[in-house]
Design a protein around this motif. Sequence first.
Motif, PDB file in Angstrom:
ATOM      1  N   TYR A   1       1.498  -4.823   9.292  1.00 26.84           N
ATOM      2  CA  TYR A   1       0.635  -5.990   9.102  1.00 26.84           C
ATOM      3  C   TYR A   1      -0.807  -5.648   9.462  1.00 26.84           C
ATOM      4  O   TYR A   1      -1.077  -5.062  10.514  1.00 26.84           O
ATOM      5  CB  TYR A   1       1.110  -7.172   9.962  1.00 26.84           C
ATOM      6  N   GLY A   2      -1.727  -6.007   8.592  1.00 28.51           N
ATOM      7  CA  GLY A   2      -3.155  -5.867   8.871  1.00 28.51           C
ATOM      8  C   GLY A   2      -3.552  -4.448   9.245  1.00 28.51           C
ATOM      9  O   GLY A   2      -3.202  -3.491   8.571  1.00 28.51           O
ATOM     10  N   GLY A   3      -4.256  -4.302  10.335  1.00 29.56           N
ATOM     11  CA  GLY A   3      -4.784  -3.014  10.763  1.00 29.56           C
ATOM     12  C   GLY A   3      -3.739  -2.014  11.204  1.00 29.56           C
ATOM     13  O   GLY A   3      -4.038  -0.826  11.362  1.00 29.56           O
ATOM     14  N   ARG A   4      -2.492  -2.447  11.408  1.00 33.84           N
ATOM     15  CA  ARG A   4      -1.432  -1.509  11.798  1.00 33.84           C
ATOM     16  C   ARG A   4      -0.961  -0.667  10.623  1.00 33.84           C
ATOM     17  O   ARG A   4      -0.279   0.338  10.816  1.00 33.84           O
ATOM     18  CB  ARG A   4      -0.259  -2.274  12.415  1.00 33.84           C
ATOM     19  N   ASN A   5      -1.300  -1.060   9.414  1.00 33.21           N
ATOM     20  CA  ASN A   5      -0.862  -0.317   8.226  1.00 33.21           C
ATOM     21  C   ASN A   5      -1.883   0.777   7.911  1.00 33.21           C
ATOM     22  O   ASN A   5      -2.642   0.698   6.955  1.00 33.21           O
ATOM     23  CB  ASN A   5      -0.682  -1.266   7.043  1.00 33.21           C
ATOM     24  N   THR A   6      -1.875   1.815   8.723  1.00 30.31           N
ATOM     25  CA  THR A   6      -2.844   2.905   8.586  1.00 30.31           C
ATOM     26  C   THR A   6      -2.504   3.787   7.386  1.00 30.31           C
ATOM     27  O   THR A   6      -1.391   3.730   6.846  1.00 30.31           O
ATOM     28  CB  THR A   6      -2.841   3.773   9.850  1.00 30.31           C
ATOM     29  N   LYS A   7      -3.431   4.630   7.012  1.00 27.32           N
ATOM     30  CA  LYS A   7      -3.200   5.593   5.921  1.00 27.32           C
ATOM     31  C   LYS A   7      -2.026   6.509   6.278  1.00 27.32           C
ATOM     32  O   LYS A   7      -1.226   6.861   5.413  1.00 27.32           O
ATOM     33  CB  LYS A   7      -4.451   6.425   5.658  1.00 27.32           C
ATOM     34  N   VAL A   8      -1.940   6.899   7.548  1.00 30.18           N
ATOM     35  CA  VAL A   8      -0.835   7.752   7.988  1.00 30.18           C
ATOM     36  C   VAL A   8       0.498   7.019   7.811  1.00 30.18           C
ATOM     37  O   VAL A   8       1.472   7.577   7.297  1.00 30.18           O
ATOM     38  CB  VAL A   8      -1.038   8.198   9.460  1.00 30.18           C
ATOM     39  N   GLN A   9       0.538   5.751   8.221  1.00 32.37           N
ATOM     40  CA  GLN A   9       1.752   4.934   8.067  1.00 32.37           C
ATOM     41  C   GLN A   9       2.110   4.782   6.589  1.00 32.37           C
ATOM     42  O   GLN A   9       3.275   4.912   6.206  1.00 32.37           O
ATOM     43  CB  GLN A   9       1.559   3.555   8.696  1.00 32.37           C
ATOM     44  N   GLN A  10       1.111   4.524   5.755  1.00 33.19           N
ATOM     45  CA  GLN A  10       1.350   4.358   4.324  1.00 33.19           C
ATOM     46  C   GLN A  10       1.926   5.631   3.707  1.00 33.19           C
ATOM     47  O   GLN A  10       2.877   5.573   2.920  1.00 33.19           O
ATOM     48  CB  GLN A  10       0.049   3.975   3.620  1.00 33.19           C
TER      49      GLN A  10
ATOM     50  N   ARG B   1       0.827  -1.213   0.000  1.00 36.20           N
ATOM     51  CA  ARG B   1       0.000   0.000   0.000  1.00 36.20           C
ATOM     52  C   ARG B   1       0.859   1.260   0.000  1.00 36.20           C
ATOM     53  O   ARG B   1       0.510   2.249  -0.624  1.00 36.20           O
ATOM     54  CB  ARG B   1      -0.981  -0.020   1.152  1.00 36.20           C
ATOM     55  N   ALA B   2       1.967   1.233   0.712  1.00 36.23           N
ATOM     56  CA  ALA B   2       2.886   2.374   0.677  1.00 36.23           C
ATOM     57  C   ALA B   2       3.505   2.514  -0.714  1.00 36.23           C
ATOM     58  O   ALA B   2       3.622   3.622  -1.239  1.00 36.23           O
ATOM     59  CB  ALA B   2       3.975   2.216   1.728  1.00 36.23           C
ATOM     60  N   LEU B   3       3.867   1.391  -1.308  1.00 33.41           N
ATOM     61  CA  LEU B   3       4.422   1.431  -2.663  1.00 33.41           C
ATOM     62  C   LEU B   3       3.386   1.940  -3.661  1.00 33.41           C
ATOM     63  O   LEU B   3       3.716   2.718  -4.570  1.00 33.41           O
ATOM     64  CB  LEU B   3       4.933   0.046  -3.066  1.00 33.41           C
ATOM     65  N   ALA B   4       2.129   1.536  -3.490  1.00 31.16           N
ATOM     66  CA  ALA B   4       1.064   2.023  -4.375  1.00 31.16           C
ATOM     67  C   ALA B   4       0.895   3.534  -4.221  1.00 31.16           C
ATOM     68  O   ALA B   4       0.728   4.258  -5.216  1.00 31.16           O
ATOM     69  CB  ALA B   4      -0.249   1.301  -4.089  1.00 31.16           C
TER      70      ALA B   4
ATOM     71  N   ASN C   1       1.354   6.178  -7.210  1.00 33.51           N
ATOM     72  CA  ASN C   1       0.283   7.112  -7.563  1.00 33.51           C
ATOM     73  C   ASN C   1       0.767   8.565  -7.523  1.00 33.51           C
ATOM     74  O   ASN C   1       0.401   9.367  -8.379  1.00 33.51           O
ATOM     75  CB  ASN C   1      -0.925   6.935  -6.637  1.00 33.51           C
ATOM     76  N   ALA C   2       1.591   8.889  -6.538  1.00 32.29           N
ATOM     77  CA  ALA C   2       2.099  10.257  -6.411  1.00 32.29           C
ATOM     78  C   ALA C   2       3.178  10.564  -7.451  1.00 32.29           C
ATOM     79  O   ALA C   2       3.222  11.658  -8.006  1.00 32.29           O
ATOM     80  CB  ALA C   2       2.650  10.485  -5.004  1.00 32.29           C
ATOM     81  N   SER C   3       4.037   9.591  -7.711  1.00 36.39           N
ATOM     82  CA  SER C   3       5.177   9.812  -8.603  1.00 36.39           C
ATOM     83  C   SER C   3       4.861   9.618 -10.080  1.00 36.39           C
ATOM     84  O   SER C   3       5.484  10.244 -10.937  1.00 36.39           O
ATOM     85  CB  SER C   3       6.319   8.866  -8.220  1.00 36.39           C
ATOM     86  N   TYR C   4       3.892   8.756 -10.367  1.00 32.99           N
ATOM     87  CA  TYR C   4       3.553   8.417 -11.750  1.00 32.99           C
ATOM     88  C   TYR C   4       2.043   8.407 -11.932  1.00 32.99           C
ATOM     89  O   TYR C   4       1.443   7.338 -12.110  1.00 32.99           O
ATOM     90  CB  TYR C   4       4.143   7.046 -12.120  1.00 32.99           C
TER      91      TYR C   4
ATOM     92  N   SER D   1       6.570   8.443   1.422  1.00 31.10           N
ATOM     93  CA  SER D   1       7.363   9.667   1.264  1.00 31.10           C
ATOM     94  C   SER D   1       8.867   9.406   1.318  1.00 31.10           C
ATOM     95  O   SER D   1       9.662  10.222   0.866  1.00 31.10           O
ATOM     96  CB  SER D   1       6.974  10.704   2.327  1.00 31.10           C
ATOM     97  N   ASP D   2       9.280   8.268   1.867  1.00 34.94           N
ATOM     98  CA  ASP D   2      10.697   7.926   1.947  1.00 34.94           C
ATOM     99  C   ASP D   2      10.823   6.404   2.013  1.00 34.94           C
ATOM    100  O   ASP D   2      10.846   5.814   3.098  1.00 34.94           O
ATOM    101  CB  ASP D   2      11.340   8.582   3.174  1.00 34.94           C
ATOM    102  N   LEU D   3      10.900   5.774   0.855  1.00 37.12           N
ATOM    103  CA  LEU D   3      10.905   4.311   0.783  1.00 37.12           C
ATOM    104  C   LEU D   3      12.120   3.702   1.480  1.00 37.12           C
ATOM    105  O   LEU D   3      12.003   2.674   2.149  1.00 37.12           O
ATOM    106  CB  LEU D   3      10.837   3.845  -0.671  1.00 37.12           C
TER     107      LEU D   3
END
Length: 141
Positions: free
Chosen positions: A83-92, A41-44, A48-51, A97-99
């Motif tokens: 993992y699961g619910g810990r991957n919030t929108k804020v975390q993503q 989800r972070a990579l997506a 989305n932001a870069s391309y 922003s810095d892979l």
Amino acid sequence: MPTENQPERTFIVLSLKHTRPRHKAITLWRPNDIDHMPSQRALAAFLNASYPQLSERQIQAILRKAPSIAIPRKIHQKYSETYGGRNTKVQQAKDASDLRSAVDTNLNAIKPYLLDEGFTEDQVESAHSDLHNLHQQEGWY
């Protein structure tokens, strides 16, 4: 030190583009999960932001090939910060922003539990380096 009944633990750092179907990657070392670092989800969000011209289908095709590491399932489920619910929108958003930093924090979050599981410091750091190298080779950063 491994015993006769307990083989030496190793990591598998891979790009899923080299495995088809995906199941072949996890049959190498069970019971394990494939942990994307950073999360898909972070990579997506990064893509989305870069391309912005990429279609959802193109993004999904790219994500299926993203760098990953096979880790024990119980560590992935209990301690991964994404993992699961810990991957919030804020975390993503933070990870997107810095892979490079996301790989560091994701792996560092589970490192103590990998060491407790019997992996050595050298093995964990080698896997960490391999993840960075693979991200660089594949053009993520």
